[in-house]
Design a protein around this motif. Structure first.
Motif, PDB file in Angstrom:
ATOM      1  N   GLY A 196       0.757  -1.261  -0.045  1.00 24.49           N
ATOM      2  CA  GLY A 196       0.058  -0.093   0.099  1.00 24.49           C
ATOM      3  C   GLY A 196       1.103   1.270   0.053  1.00 24.49           C
ATOM      4  N   LYS A 197       2.112   1.259   0.129  1.00 19.95           N
ATOM      5  CA  LYS A 197       2.811   2.491  -0.062  1.00 19.95           C
ATOM      6  C   LYS A 197       3.793   2.240  -1.286  1.00 19.95           C
ATOM      7  N   GLN A 198       4.451   3.816  -1.391  1.00 22.15           N
ATOM      8  CA  GLN A 198       5.152   3.957  -2.709  1.00 22.15           C
ATOM      9  C   GLN A 198       6.516   3.238  -2.360  1.00 22.15           C
ATOM     10  N   ARG A 199       7.339   2.722  -3.542  1.00 24.54           N
ATOM     11  CA  ARG A 199       8.882   2.492  -3.237  1.00 24.54           C
ATOM     12  C   ARG A 199       9.656   3.710  -2.714  1.00 24.54           C
ATOM     13  N   GLU A 200      10.435   3.510  -1.846  1.00 23.43           N
ATOM     14  CA  GLU A 200      11.354   4.317  -1.200  1.00 23.43           C
ATOM     15  C   GLU A 200      12.818   4.118  -1.208  1.00 23.43           C
ATOM     16  N   LEU A 201      13.537   5.134  -1.196  1.00 24.40           N
ATOM     17  CA  LEU A 201      14.966   4.866  -1.283  1.00 24.40           C
ATOM     18  C   LEU A 201      15.428   4.309   0.286  1.00 24.40           C
ATOM     19  N   VAL A 202      16.253   3.279   0.462  1.00 26.56           N
ATOM     20  CA  VAL A 202      16.871   2.724   1.581  1.00 26.56           C
ATOM     21  C   VAL A 202      18.276   3.361   1.787  1.00 26.56           C
ATOM     22  N   ALA A 203      19.283   3.016   0.790  1.00 24.73           N
ATOM     23  CA  ALA A 203      20.484   3.677   0.860  1.00 24.73           C
ATOM     24  C   ALA A 203      21.080   3.492  -0.582  1.00 24.73           C
ATOM     25  N   THR A 204      22.061   4.149  -1.110  1.00 23.41           N
ATOM     26  CA  THR A 204      22.828   4.035  -2.264  1.00 23.41           C
ATOM     27  C   THR A 204      24.222   3.979  -1.936  1.00 23.41           C
ATOM     28  N   ILE A 205      25.330   3.861  -2.878  1.00 15.66           N
ATOM     29  CA  ILE A 205      26.478   3.930  -2.850  1.00 15.66           C
ATOM     30  C   ILE A 205      27.165   3.854  -4.173  1.00 15.66           C
ATOM     31  N   THR A 206      28.243   4.779  -4.276  1.00 14.40           N
ATOM     32  CA  THR A 206      28.647   4.961  -5.532  1.00 14.40           C
ATOM     33  C   THR A 206      29.914   3.974  -5.564  1.00 14.40           C
ATOM     34  N   SER A 207      30.550   4.029  -6.992  1.00 17.04           N
ATOM     35  CA  SER A 207      31.552   3.268  -7.323  1.00 17.04           C
ATOM     36  C   SER A 207      32.677   3.632  -6.605  1.00 17.04           C
ATOM     37  N   GLY A 208      32.944   4.739  -5.950  1.00 20.28           N
ATOM     38  CA  GLY A 208      33.954   5.245  -4.994  1.00 20.28           C
ATOM     39  C   GLY A 208      33.608   5.080  -3.470  1.00 20.28           C
ATOM     40  N   GLY A 209      32.417   4.454  -3.190  1.00 13.96           N
ATOM     41  CA  GLY A 209      32.265   4.247  -1.869  1.00 13.96           C
ATOM     42  C   GLY A 209      31.363   5.254  -1.032  1.00 13.96           C
ATOM     43  N   MET A 210      31.008   6.402  -1.870  1.00  6.18           N
ATOM     44  CA  MET A 210      30.200   7.401  -1.026  1.00  6.18           C
ATOM     45  C   MET A 210      28.663   6.845  -1.072  1.00  6.18           C
ATOM     46  N   THR A 211      28.416   6.759   0.405  1.00  5.36           N
ATOM     47  CA  THR A 211      26.961   6.235   0.812  1.00  5.36           C
ATOM     48  C   THR A 211      25.829   7.443   0.941  1.00  5.36           C
ATOM     49  N   ASN A 212      24.813   7.102   1.022  1.00  3.32           N
ATOM     50  CA  ASN A 212      23.668   7.967   1.240  1.00  3.32           C
ATOM     51  C   ASN A 212      22.508   7.017   1.976  1.00  3.32           C
ATOM     52  N   TYR A 213      21.828   7.604   2.907  1.00  3.99           N
ATOM     53  CA  TYR A 213      20.898   6.901   3.612  1.00  3.99           C
ATOM     54  C   TYR A 213      19.640   7.527   3.840  1.00  3.99           C
ATOM     55  N   ALA A 214      18.455   6.663   3.866  1.00  4.49           N
ATOM     56  CA  ALA A 214      17.195   7.433   4.236  1.00  4.49           C
ATOM     57  C   ALA A 214      17.313   7.635   5.813  1.00  4.49           C
ATOM     58  N   ASP A 215      16.563   8.624   6.320  1.00  2.00           N
ATOM     59  CA  ASP A 215      16.746   8.862   7.804  1.00  2.00           C
ATOM     60  C   ASP A 215      16.280   7.876   8.611  1.00  2.00           C
ATOM     61  N   PHE A 216      15.415   7.199   8.111  1.00  2.00           N
ATOM     62  CA  PHE A 216      14.724   6.057   9.119  1.00  2.00           C
ATOM     63  C   PHE A 216      15.665   4.735   9.256  1.00  2.00           C
ATOM     64  N   VAL A 217      16.898   4.661   8.462  1.00  2.00           N
ATOM     65  CA  VAL A 217      17.906   3.796   8.529  1.00  2.00           C
ATOM     66  C   VAL A 217      18.970   3.830   9.227  1.00  2.00           C
ATOM     67  N   LYS A 218      19.324   5.180   9.270  1.00  2.00           N
ATOM     68  CA  LYS A 218      20.595   5.910   9.919  1.00  2.00           C
ATOM     69  C   LYS A 218      20.875   5.180  11.112  1.00  2.00           C
ATOM     70  N   GLY A 219      22.319   4.661  11.001  1.00  4.94           N
ATOM     71  CA  GLY A 219      22.445   4.118  12.447  1.00  4.94           C
ATOM     72  C   GLY A 219      22.232   2.702  12.630  1.00  4.94           C
ATOM     73  N   ARG A 220      21.556   2.247  11.814  1.00  5.69           N
ATOM     74  CA  ARG A 220      20.777   0.684  11.780  1.00  5.69           C
ATOM     75  C   ARG A 220      21.275  -0.155  10.646  1.00  5.69           C
ATOM     76  N   PHE A 221      21.451   0.546   9.431  1.00 10.24           N
ATOM     77  CA  PHE A 221      21.589  -0.251   8.040  1.00 10.24           C
ATOM     78  C   PHE A 221      22.916   0.383   7.631  1.00 10.24           C
ATOM     79  N   THR A 222      23.825  -0.529   6.960  1.00 13.62           N
ATOM     80  CA  THR A 222      24.947  -0.480   6.416  1.00 13.62           C
ATOM     81  C   THR A 222      25.051  -0.896   4.946  1.00 13.62           C
ATOM     82  N   ILE A 223      25.307   0.047   3.972  1.00 11.06           N
ATOM     83  CA  ILE A 223      25.342  -0.534   2.418  1.00 11.06           C
ATOM     84  C   ILE A 223      27.027  -0.676   2.286  1.00 11.06           C
ATOM     85  N   SER A 224      27.401  -1.323   1.365  1.00 10.81           N
ATOM     86  CA  SER A 224      28.641  -1.756   1.074  1.00 10.81           C
ATOM     87  C   SER A 224      28.442  -2.440  -0.269  1.00 10.81           C
TER      88      SER A 224
END
Length: 121
Positions: free
Chosen positions: A42-70
């Protein structure tokens, strides 16, 4: 033909952990950004986290401190380590990659088929 294949979803109790993996395969020239998105019923697709080829990461506020992308560039694989899971994290998680395919040499987005994550209270 390029494919993204996810694995690692499942059922876990609140406070538990899961690790998602997504491997890109096929005639890939280069992968730029990789990431994870999720869609709850019932909800729209939302971003969780992204990572560039150089390792720069971006997180949604609701997962910061809990999820880690690599990612492992040599394996064309992106991971999402999810800790302290909450029932509201229940969703289908989709892998995404912005990449250039050898056949066309054009950048485009690819999506995996999704993997279900269910967190019980």
């Amino acid at each position: 033909q390029v494919q993204l294949v996810e694995s690692g979803g499942g059922l876990v109790q609140a406070g538990g952990s899961l690790r998602l993996s997504c491997a890109a395969s096929g005639s890939i020239f280069r992968i730029n950004r990789m990431g994870w998105y999720r869609q709850a019923p019932g909800k729209q697709r939302e971003l969780v986290a992204t990572i560039t080829s150089g390792g720069m990461t971006n997180y949604a506020d609701f997962v910061k401190g809990r999820f880690t992308i690599s990612r492992d560039n040599a394996k064309n694989t992106v991971y999402l380590q999810m800790n302290s899971l909450k029932p509201e994290d229940t969703a289908v998680y989709y892998c995404n990659a912005g990449l250039r395919e050898v056949a066309t040499m054009q950048w485009r987005d690819y999506w995996g088929q999704g993997t279900q994550v269910t967190v019980s209270s």
